[in-house]
Design a protein around this motif. Sequence first.
Motif, PDB file in Angstrom:
ATOM      1  N   ARG A  68       0.867  -1.132   0.047  1.00 47.46           N
ATOM      2  CA  ARG A  68      -0.072   0.002   0.060  1.00 47.46           C
ATOM      3  C   ARG A  68       0.832   1.211   0.027  1.00 47.46           C
ATOM      4  O   ARG A  68       0.692   2.163  -0.756  1.00 47.46           O
ATOM      5  N   ALA A  72       0.889   4.025  -3.046  1.00 48.72           N
ATOM      6  CA  ALA A  72       0.355   5.435  -2.472  1.00 48.72           C
ATOM      7  C   ALA A  72       1.705   6.469  -2.631  1.00 48.72           C
ATOM      8  O   ALA A  72       1.303   7.625  -3.373  1.00 48.72           O
ATOM      9  N   ASN A  73       2.530   6.118  -2.421  1.00 49.32           N
ATOM     10  CA  ASN A  73       3.745   7.268  -2.156  1.00 49.32           C
ATOM     11  C   ASN A  73       5.023   6.992  -3.052  1.00 49.32           C
ATOM     12  O   ASN A  73       5.866   7.618  -3.059  1.00 49.32           O
ATOM     13  N   LYS A  85      -1.102   8.096  -5.135  1.00 46.34           N
ATOM     14  CA  LYS A  85      -2.250   8.628  -4.185  1.00 46.34           C
ATOM     15  C   LYS A  85      -3.136   9.640  -4.662  1.00 46.34           C
ATOM     16  O   LYS A  85      -4.192   9.809  -4.091  1.00 46.34           O
ATOM     17  N   PRO A  90      -8.093   5.511  -1.796  1.00 43.49           N
ATOM     18  CA  PRO A  90      -7.743   4.528  -0.777  1.00 43.49           C
ATOM     19  C   PRO A  90      -8.273   3.270  -1.189  1.00 43.49           C
ATOM     20  O   PRO A  90      -7.404   2.044  -1.055  1.00 43.49           O
ATOM     21  N   ILE A  93      -6.593   1.636  -3.895  1.00 39.74           N
ATOM     22  CA  ILE A  93      -5.264   1.051  -3.578  1.00 39.74           C
ATOM     23  C   ILE A  93      -5.387  -0.128  -2.938  1.00 39.74           C
ATOM     24  O   ILE A  93      -4.763  -1.234  -3.100  1.00 39.74           O
TER      25      ILE A  93
END
Length: 109
Positions: A68, A72-73, A85, A90, A93
Amino acid sequence: MMKRLVLVLSLGGATSAHADAVADVWKAKCTVCHGGDGKARTKMGQKESIGDMSRPDWQRARTDADLREVIANGDPSNRKMKPFKDKLTPAQIDALVGYIRTMKAPAAP
Ligand code: HEC
């Protein structure tokens, strides 16, 4: 008010529609590098030595939280893996993490 409507709609979706949705996201945003099967047999996969997500040892070495975080990052050790992101919710993801888990090849007998 709008928010509640969206929530009801997304909860109302059938499970198969949900599975289709995550497969579509994977196909649209991830396949070009990671391949349809996560094995990264792609140009970018070769160039960047992207890991084979179907390998049981690959799967074992990473927690859901690890996956995750990278989705996201981005991957701090390889900027080709961009943060998603701002492009994915969310929930999307999380769905991708679940999808990646389905790529695990059956353990060798
Ligand atoms: C432009 C090519 C590219 C795209 C598009 C891309 N990735 Fe990546 N991804 C990489 C590279 C390069 C790495 C770093 C090499 C590695 O970790 O295997 C990586 C790493 C990862 C990792 C961490 C792997 C590890 O070893 O822990 C995950 C999880 C991941 N990507 C998921 C995704 C998902 C989900 C998408 C689509 C939303 C996506 N990637 C889209 C190139 C890409």
